[in-house]
Design a protein around this motif. Structure first.
Motif, PDB file in Angstrom:
ATOM      1  N   ALA A   8       0.819  -1.206   0.000  1.00 39.03           N
ATOM      2  CA  ALA A   8       0.000   0.000   0.000  1.00 39.03           C
ATOM      3  C   ALA A   8       0.854   1.258   0.000  1.00 39.03           C
ATOM      4  O   ALA A   8       0.539   2.246  -0.675  1.00 39.03           O
ATOM      5  N   MET A   9       1.971   1.211   0.751  1.00 40.39           N
ATOM      6  CA  MET A   9       2.822   2.391   0.837  1.00 40.39           C
ATOM      7  C   MET A   9       3.780   2.518  -0.341  1.00 40.39           C
ATOM      8  O   MET A   9       4.600   3.438  -0.368  1.00 40.39           O
ATOM      9  N   GLU A  10       3.691   1.619  -1.290  1.00 45.34           N
ATOM     10  CA  GLU A  10       4.295   1.837  -2.600  1.00 45.34           C
ATOM     11  C   GLU A  10       3.272   2.486  -3.538  1.00 45.34           C
ATOM     12  O   GLU A  10       3.636   3.280  -4.413  1.00 45.34           O
ATOM     13  N   PHE A  11       2.021   2.155  -3.320  1.00 39.75           N
ATOM     14  CA  PHE A  11       0.932   2.619  -4.194  1.00 39.75           C
ATOM     15  C   PHE A  11       0.458   4.031  -3.855  1.00 39.75           C
ATOM     16  O   PHE A  11       0.243   4.859  -4.747  1.00 39.75           O
ATOM     17  N   LEU A  12       0.296   4.333  -2.564  1.00 43.59           N
ATOM     18  CA  LEU A  12      -0.324   5.596  -2.171  1.00 43.59           C
ATOM     19  C   LEU A  12       0.543   6.835  -2.401  1.00 43.59           C
ATOM     20  O   LEU A  12       0.023   7.868  -2.860  1.00 43.59           O
ATOM     21  N   PRO A  13       1.866   6.805  -2.091  1.00 39.45           N
ATOM     22  CA  PRO A  13       2.654   8.029  -2.274  1.00 39.45           C
ATOM     23  C   PRO A  13       2.632   8.602  -3.696  1.00 39.45           C
ATOM     24  O   PRO A  13       2.394   9.815  -3.850  1.00 39.45           O
ATOM     25  N   PRO A  14       2.858   7.805  -4.757  1.00 37.06           N
ATOM     26  CA  PRO A  14       2.785   8.419  -6.084  1.00 37.06           C
ATOM     27  C   PRO A  14       1.390   8.913  -6.443  1.00 37.06           C
ATOM     28  O   PRO A  14       1.244   9.899  -7.180  1.00 37.06           O
ATOM     29  N   ALA A  15       0.355   8.257  -5.925  1.00 40.43           N
ATOM     30  CA  ALA A  15      -1.002   8.750  -6.160  1.00 40.43           C
ATOM     31  C   ALA A  15      -1.188  10.120  -5.523  1.00 40.43           C
ATOM     32  O   ALA A  15      -1.835  11.011  -6.104  1.00 40.43           O
ATOM     33  N   ASN A  16      -0.613  10.310  -4.331  1.00 44.46           N
ATOM     34  CA  ASN A  16      -0.679  11.614  -3.691  1.00 44.46           C
ATOM     35  C   ASN A  16       0.106  12.663  -4.474  1.00 44.46           C
ATOM     36  O   ASN A  16      -0.272  13.837  -4.516  1.00 44.46           O
ATOM     37  N   ARG A  17       1.190  12.233  -5.081  1.00 47.72           N
ATOM     38  CA  ARG A  17       1.970  13.175  -5.889  1.00 47.72           C
ATOM     39  C   ARG A  17       1.193  13.598  -7.139  1.00 47.72           C
ATOM     40  O   ARG A  17       1.304  14.744  -7.591  1.00 47.72           O
ATOM     41  N   VAL A  18       0.419  12.695  -7.687  1.00 44.20           N
ATOM     42  CA  VAL A  18      -0.441  13.054  -8.820  1.00 44.20           C
ATOM     43  C   VAL A  18      -1.477  14.079  -8.363  1.00 44.20           C
ATOM     44  O   VAL A  18      -1.729  15.083  -9.042  1.00 44.20           O
ATOM     45  N   ALA A  19      -2.082  13.830  -7.212  1.00 41.15           N
ATOM     46  CA  ALA A  19      -3.109  14.739  -6.697  1.00 41.15           C
ATOM     47  C   ALA A  19      -2.551  16.135  -6.431  1.00 41.15           C
ATOM     48  O   ALA A  19      -3.255  17.133  -6.598  1.00 41.15           O
ATOM     49  N   SER A  20      -1.276  16.213  -6.032  1.00 40.01           N
ATOM     50  CA  SER A  20      -0.665  17.511  -5.736  1.00 40.01           C
ATOM     51  C   SER A  20      -0.027  18.166  -6.951  1.00 40.01           C
ATOM     52  O   SER A  20       0.513  19.264  -6.848  1.00 40.01           O
ATOM     53  N   GLY A  21      -0.054  17.468  -8.085  1.00 38.84           N
ATOM     54  CA  GLY A  21       0.527  18.023  -9.301  1.00 38.84           C
ATOM     55  C   GLY A  21       2.003  17.757  -9.473  1.00 38.84           C
ATOM     56  O   GLY A  21       2.625  18.262 -10.420  1.00 38.84           O
ATOM     57  N   GLU A  22       2.599  16.945  -8.601  1.00 35.98           N
ATOM     58  CA  GLU A  22       4.024  16.638  -8.706  1.00 35.98           C
ATOM     59  C   GLU A  22       4.310  15.571  -9.758  1.00 35.98           C
ATOM     60  O   GLU A  22       5.419  15.488 -10.279  1.00 35.98           O
ATOM     61  N   LEU A  23       3.324  14.735 -10.041  1.00 35.56           N
ATOM     62  CA  LEU A  23       3.447  13.692 -11.056  1.00 35.56           C
ATOM     63  C   LEU A  23       2.272  13.787 -12.010  1.00 35.56           C
ATOM     64  O   LEU A  23       1.157  14.167 -11.612  1.00 35.56           O
ATOM     65  N   GLU A  24       2.502  13.426 -13.253  1.00 32.48           N
ATOM     66  CA  GLU A  24       1.408  13.417 -14.224  1.00 32.48           C
ATOM     67  C   GLU A  24       0.599  12.135 -14.114  1.00 32.48           C
ATOM     68  O   GLU A  24      -0.628  12.145 -14.244  1.00 32.48           O
ATOM     69  N   LYS A  25       1.277  11.016 -13.870  1.00 26.69           N
ATOM     70  CA  LYS A  25       0.595   9.733 -13.784  1.00 26.69           C
ATOM     71  C   LYS A  25       1.378   8.811 -12.858  1.00 26.69           C
ATOM     72  O   LYS A  25       2.608   8.787 -12.885  1.00 26.69           O
ATOM     73  N   SER A  26       0.661   8.057 -12.033  1.00 23.51           N
ATOM     74  CA  SER A  26       1.312   7.135 -11.114  1.00 23.51           C
ATOM     75  C   SER A  26       1.811   5.897 -11.855  1.00 23.51           C
ATOM     76  O   SER A  26       1.146   5.399 -12.763  1.00 23.51           O
ATOM     77  N   PRO A  27       2.982   5.370 -11.480  1.00 29.16           N
ATOM     78  CA  PRO A  27       3.459   4.122 -12.099  1.00 29.16           C
ATOM     79  C   PRO A  27       2.622   2.916 -11.698  1.00 29.16           C
ATOM     80  O   PRO A  27       2.754   1.848 -12.294  1.00 29.16           O
ATOM     81  N   PHE A  28       1.768   3.074 -10.700  1.00 35.80           N
ATOM     82  CA  PHE A  28       0.905   1.977 -10.250  1.00 35.80           C
ATOM     83  C   PHE A  28      -0.562   2.338 -10.453  1.00 35.80           C
ATOM     84  O   PHE A  28      -1.407   2.088  -9.603  1.00 35.80           O
ATOM     85  N   ASP A  29      -0.882   2.926 -11.567  1.00 36.89           N
ATOM     86  CA  ASP A  29      -2.231   3.416 -11.830  1.00 36.89           C
ATOM     87  C   ASP A  29      -3.216   2.264 -11.965  1.00 36.89           C
ATOM     88  O   ASP A  29      -2.941   1.266 -12.612  1.00 36.89           O
ATOM     89  N   ALA A  30      -4.392   2.425 -11.362  1.00 37.98           N
ATOM     90  CA  ALA A  30      -5.407   1.371 -11.353  1.00 37.98           C
ATOM     91  C   ALA A  30      -6.399   1.478 -12.491  1.00 37.98           C
ATOM     92  O   ALA A  30      -7.321   0.660 -12.586  1.00 37.98           O
ATOM     93  N   SER A  31      -6.231   2.436 -13.377  1.00 40.57           N
ATOM     94  CA  SER A  31      -7.199   2.682 -14.441  1.00 40.57           C
ATOM     95  C   SER A  31      -7.484   1.425 -15.265  1.00 40.57           C
ATOM     96  O   SER A  31      -6.568   0.800 -15.807  1.00 40.57           O
ATOM     97  N   GLY A  32      -8.760   1.048 -15.348  1.00 37.20           N
ATOM     98  CA  GLY A  32      -9.184  -0.076 -16.169  1.00 37.20           C
ATOM     99  C   GLY A  32      -8.848  -1.444 -15.622  1.00 37.20           C
ATOM    100  O   GLY A  32      -9.036  -2.451 -16.313  1.00 37.20           O
ATOM    101  N   LEU A  33      -8.356  -1.520 -14.388  1.00 40.71           N
ATOM    102  CA  LEU A  33      -7.910  -2.798 -13.824  1.00 40.71           C
ATOM    103  C   LEU A  33      -8.869  -3.300 -12.741  1.00 40.71           C
ATOM    104  O   LEU A  33      -9.597  -2.528 -12.124  1.00 40.71           O
ATOM    105  N   ASP A  34      -8.828  -4.613 -12.527  1.00 44.76           N
ATOM    106  CA  ASP A  34      -9.493  -5.214 -11.378  1.00 44.76           C
ATOM    107  C   ASP A  34      -8.511  -5.142 -10.213  1.00 44.76           C
ATOM    108  O   ASP A  34      -7.445  -5.769 -10.241  1.00 44.76           O
ATOM    109  N   VAL A  35      -8.860  -4.372  -9.193  1.00 49.55           N
ATOM    110  CA  VAL A  35      -7.974  -4.135  -8.060  1.00 49.55           C
ATOM    111  C   VAL A  35      -8.452  -4.942  -6.859  1.00 49.55           C
ATOM    112  O   VAL A  35      -9.650  -4.950  -6.548  1.00 49.55           O
ATOM    113  N   VAL A  36      -7.519  -5.620  -6.208  1.00 49.30           N
ATOM    114  CA  VAL A  36      -7.828  -6.324  -4.971  1.00 49.30           C
ATOM    115  C   VAL A  36      -6.929  -5.757  -3.876  1.00 49.30           C
ATOM    116  O   VAL A  36      -5.706  -5.703  -4.032  1.00 49.30           O
TER     117      VAL A  36
END
Length: 482
Positions: free
Chosen positions: A256-284
């Motif tokens: 989880a702590m590999e997934f959440l930090p880059p997502a937060n960086r996307v939300a703050s405008g520091e990243l354009e897209k997370s390397p662990f993006d869930a778009s279109g995927l089945d997430v468990v």
């Protein structure tokens, strides 16, 4: 007492959450505004009990009946003073704390408890809007230098207390911005980072120095760290629990702590897209706690096709059971804003194996239902099945502080659970090194982290000056009421 009949005439009310379809389009906090007139009535429900058990539920010892009464009287200016008397960062607890004070509220014995958390965040927001919160610069400097390692809630609380006591404090953070998990672990929809930034600005104006992108023990030698008059270790419990089962090596399985930090960086405008993006995927998401829920809400906002959260424990009851009597914090079924947004929650299941495709990426989980027999989870025969997953997030908690690096280099004593040993003054086995927060306590709540930071600061100040002036709300051995 506020309104003598408030708890009889006013029912509990909280602000509404923004419509799901709208809030999934952004990262803003989920709650709508709540009128101050409504909030004052909610504060008026407080009974100002002869024995306010909300104090027992809160390790900070927040003066809850006092600031409830002040809000009911429309005296918001005094309310923030009473709130700050025990809590450095009510905006953090007001948004992130699970509010054990509310489950300990006496009114909650036979009615809905007071909306303590909502009153708290409303007080501090009003105070910032009115300009009542200003830097508190110490009148006298002691000439002592203190290093705080880690800028989460315990480190920041210790730093602010020590700075105001007149010491020169520098906070080291290995991430590139200050805030610890408040910055990159907590999603924006739970606490917008503007709340953190405005508090950091106050601390800088008071004299606290922040140094980000400094991994102590690597970028800063341990010898240089120990050259300070005192050190506070506040690096948190970052040693995450893994799931070493067949298929763990497959791509698409992350902590989880590999997934959440880059997502937060996307939300703050520091990243354009997370390397662990869930778009279109089945997430468990494996793990049914708050971190798991953070992963659920983040996956929704990234556009996941489906989201499923797994929990090995059975589904908790809707109401407080005899196993968790008042005023303890009950294990009950709760629906967070992330769960409200969609997805499925599966209880009493265990993951046996990760299944991969021809490219080496996870495609599914092999699940089995379990039942508790003699304290052990036993598979239910014939309940095995596959659950599609192209992204798996492990949110199963933490095992304690990271041992490699700083702690090993310092050589501080650890207890049987891997946490840093400390005495009653929060001092470690090294004479001028103290520890606060999850590094010494183990994984805990944000309200306990702030209380630890305040108590550790009291220990440091007494060590450096011999005086006894800073408040210490808890002892290292204190635990939640049970």
């Amino acid at each position: 007492m506020a309104d003598p009949k408030g708890f009889l005439t006013t029912t509990r009310e909280e602000p509404k959450r923004r419509p799901v379809d709208l809030r999934l389009m952004d990262w803003r906090e989920v709650y709508e505004d709540f009128a101050s007139t409504k909030l004052e009535k909610q504060a008026g429900r407080c009974m100002d009990c002869g024995i306010p058990f909300c104090h027992q539920g809160c390790p900070l010892g927040n003066l809850i009946p006092e600031w409830n009464t002040l809000v009911w009287r429309d005296d918001w200016r005094q309310a923030i003073d009473r709130l700050h008397a025990t809590n450095n960062f009510p905006e953090f607890t007001g948004t992130l704390c699970p509010a054990p004070c509310e489950t300990a509220c006496v009114l909650g014995i036979n009615d809905d408890p007071v909306t303590i958390k909502r009153v708290e965040i409303s007080i501090v927001d009003r105070a910032f809007e009115e300009g009542w919160i200003t830097p508190e610069v110490p009148a006298v400097r002691t000439g002592k230098k203190v290093a705080v390692v880690g800028s989460g809630p315990s480190g920041l609380a210790a730093a602010q207390q020590l700075t105001r006591a007149g010491h020169s404090v520098v906070v080291y953070e290995r991430a590139d911005k200050i805030g610890g998990l408040l910055r990159y672990g907590i999603p924006e929809f739970k606490m917008e980072k503007s709340r953190l930034d405005r508090r950091l600005a106050q601390m800088e104006a008071e004299g606290t120095e922040f140094r980000a992108s400094v991994n102590v023990g690597v970028d800063l030698p341990v010898a240089d760290l120990l050259a300070h008059d005192a050190v506070v270790l506040a690096g948190g419990a970052t040693d995450w629990r893994d799931l070493p089962i067949p298929g763990r090596e497959l791509d698409g399985i992350h902590q989880a702590m590999e997934f959440l930090p880059p997502a937060n960086r996307v939300a703050s405008g520091e990243l354009e897209k997370s390397p662990f993006d869930a778009s279109g995927l089945d997430v468990v998401v494996i793990g049914g706690g708050d971190t798991g829920a953070d992963c659920v809400g983040t996956s929704h906002r990234q556009g996941a096709r489906s989201v499923t959260q797994l929990e090995i424990m059975p589904k908790p009851p809707e109401l407080r059971s005899d196993a968790h009597p008042w005023p303890t914090y009950p294990m009950i079924y709760r629906v967070s804003s992330a769960h409200e947004e969609g997805g499925e929650r599966l209880y009493a299941v265990n993951t046996q194996e990760f299944l991969g495709d021809d490219t080496g990426r996870v495609r599914a989980l092999k699940l089995v239902e379990v039942r508790n027999e003699g304290g052990k989870f036993v598979p239910v025969e014939g309940s095995e099945r596959e659950l599609p997953a192209q992204l798996v997030l492990l949110a199963m908690g933490f095992l304690g502080p990271q041992k490699q690096g700083l702690l090993e280099d310092l050589g501080v004593e650890l207890d049987g659970r891997g946490n840093v040993v400390r005495d009653k003054a929060f001092k470690t086995s090294l004479d001028n090194v103290f520890v606060a927060g999850d590094m010494g306590r183990g994984q805990s709540l944000i309200v306990w982290a702030i209380a630890e930071g305040r108590s550790a600061a009291a220990g440091v100040d007494a060590h450096l000056t011999g005086r006894d002036v800073l408040p210490a709300p808890i002892a290292p051995t204190d635990r939640p009421i049970a």
